[in-house]
Design an enzyme around this catalytic site. Structure first.
Site, PDB file in Angstrom:
ATOM      1  CB  SER A 141      -0.937  -0.004   1.205  1.00  7.97           C
ATOM      2  OG  SER A 141      -0.197  -0.101   2.402  1.00  7.97           O
ATOM      3  CG  ASP A 159       5.465  -6.491   6.285  1.00  7.38           C
ATOM      4  OD1 ASP A 159       4.461  -5.853   5.927  1.00  7.38           O
ATOM      5  OD2 ASP A 159       5.990  -7.374   5.587  1.00  7.38           O
ATOM      6  CE  LYS A 187      10.400  -5.786   0.905  1.00  3.14           C
ATOM      7  NZ  LYS A 187       9.042  -5.190   0.894  1.00  3.14           N
ATOM      8  N   GLY A 193       2.801  -8.781   1.924  1.00  2.00           N
ATOM      9  CA  GLY A 193       1.970  -8.887   0.721  1.00  2.00           C
ATOM     10  C   GLY A 193       2.285 -10.127  -0.092  1.00  2.00           C
ATOM     11  CD  GLU A 212       8.095  -7.146  -1.707  1.00  6.25           C
ATOM     12  OE1 GLU A 212       7.105  -6.430  -1.806  1.00  6.25           O
ATOM     13  OE2 GLU A 212       8.363  -7.774  -0.667  1.00  6.25           O
TER      14      GLU A 212
HETATM   15  C1  5RP Z   1       4.986  -7.037   0.313  1.00  5.38           C
HETATM   16  C2  5RP Z   1       5.806  -6.258   1.262  1.00  5.38           C
HETATM   17  C3  5RP Z   1       5.378  -4.873   1.575  1.00  5.38           C
HETATM   18  O1  5RP Z   1       6.376  -3.984   1.246  1.00  5.38           O
HETATM   19  C4  5RP Z   1       5.078  -4.791   3.042  1.00  5.38           C
HETATM   20  O2  5RP Z   1       4.106  -5.775   3.368  1.00  5.38           O
HETATM   21  C5  5RP Z   1       4.568  -3.401   3.459  1.00  5.38           C
HETATM   22  O3  5RP Z   1       3.311  -3.184   2.889  1.00  5.38           O
HETATM   23  P1  5RP Z   1       2.461  -1.896   3.192  1.00  5.38           P
HETATM   24  O4  5RP Z   1       3.152  -0.751   2.538  1.00  5.38           O
HETATM   25  O5  5RP Z   1       1.112  -2.205   2.581  1.00  5.38           O
HETATM   26  O6  5RP Z   1       2.368  -1.744   4.690  1.00  5.38           O
HETATM   27  O7  5RP Z   1       6.822  -6.700   1.767  1.00  5.38           O
HETATM   28  O8  5RP Z   1       5.469  -8.352   0.165  1.00  5.38           O
END
Ligand code: 5RP
Length: 235
Positions: free
Chosen positions: A30, A88, A98, A101, A107
């Site tokens: 996000s 995260d 991380k 998502g 990543e």
């Molecule tokens: C996806 C990730 C994201 O970068 C992580 O979950 C942070 O997401 P957000 O910006 O929605 O808090 O690692 O795999």
């Protein structure tokens, strides 16, 4: 100030680091969505020109295409100039958890390939020790699911298989399974990352160690721009 406003502020600050002609790793989540919108707006108004993005997930690819961003692949551009991604959880050494998502494998490939890694978060992601507030996502080859689950449990984790809202197990863009491994506070993230990286069947773990060059943190007081050389960067 809402959490979305903070995410947007961090994203805008990161996009200031992009120069015309750059190849940009595009993370997922996000916070990154705000960066994508900002990159698109600046390219459409020609404040930055000739940039190409390498998406880290099918979702980021879909959003970037919809915004009209020009995309490329890591095969064509194996060393992006800059990679912009969220996280995260972030510790004072700028190590990360991380994978919230589920896009951690691509990543991590982008983070390891890019010249400069810029992580954008709101202050709620800062943590004294990784694992204090977030389980560790682990991407697993379906063939090895049970074996890896037993292995993670033998290392002290409680393991949950990640599911979609409709109850089906989540499959990553690569068709793999995600385990959320609850280790609790992780004493030695580097050692755990090495242990997990050595286990066949684990395709990626969510510990991103020593990969962050810049951390952009938005909180109610404004933006903090922290770099790896400042570490430990907060207490
Ligand atoms: C996806 C990730 C994201 O970068 C992580 O979950 C942070 O997401 P957000 O910006 O929605 O808090 O690692 O795999």
């Amino acid at each position: 100030m809402s959490s979305d406003t903070l995410k947007q502020q961090a994203a805008r600050f990161a996009v200031d680091l992009i120069e015309s002609g750059m190849v940009i790793g595009l993370g997922s989540g996000s916070t990154v969505k705000f960066a994508l919108a900002e990159i698109a707006s600046r390219s459409h108004s020609r404040r930055i020109e000739g940039i190409l993005g390498v998406p880290s997930s099918s979702e980021t690819q879909r959003i970037a295409r919809k915004l009209g961003l020009a995309l490329t692949s890591l095969d064509e551009h194996p060393q992006p100039d800059i990679n912009i991604d969220g996280a995260d959880e972030v510790d004072p050494q700028l190590n990360l958890i991380k994978g919230g998502g589920g896009a951690l494998l691509r990543e991590k490939v982008l983070a390891q390939s890019s010249r400069r890694n810029v992580i954008i978060v709101d202050a709620g992601k800062l943590s004294q020790r990784l694992g204090d507030r977030w389980p560790l996502p682990v991407e697993v080859l379906p063939f090895a699911s049970k074996s890896v689950e037993r292995f993670l449990m033998s290392q002290g984790a409680r393991v949950e298989i990640r599911h979609l809202a409709d109850g089906r197990p989540l499959r990553t863009d690569q068709g793999n399974t995600i385990f959320d491994a609850h280790f609790g506070p992780i004493e030695d993230p580097e050692a755990l990352a090495a242990l997990l990286s050595a286990r066949a069947g684990i395709l990626a773990n969510g510990l991103f160690i020593g990969l962050t060059d810049d951390l952009i943190v938005a909180d109610h007081a404004g933006i903090r721009h922290l770099t790896r050389t400042d570490a430990p960067v907060f207490r």
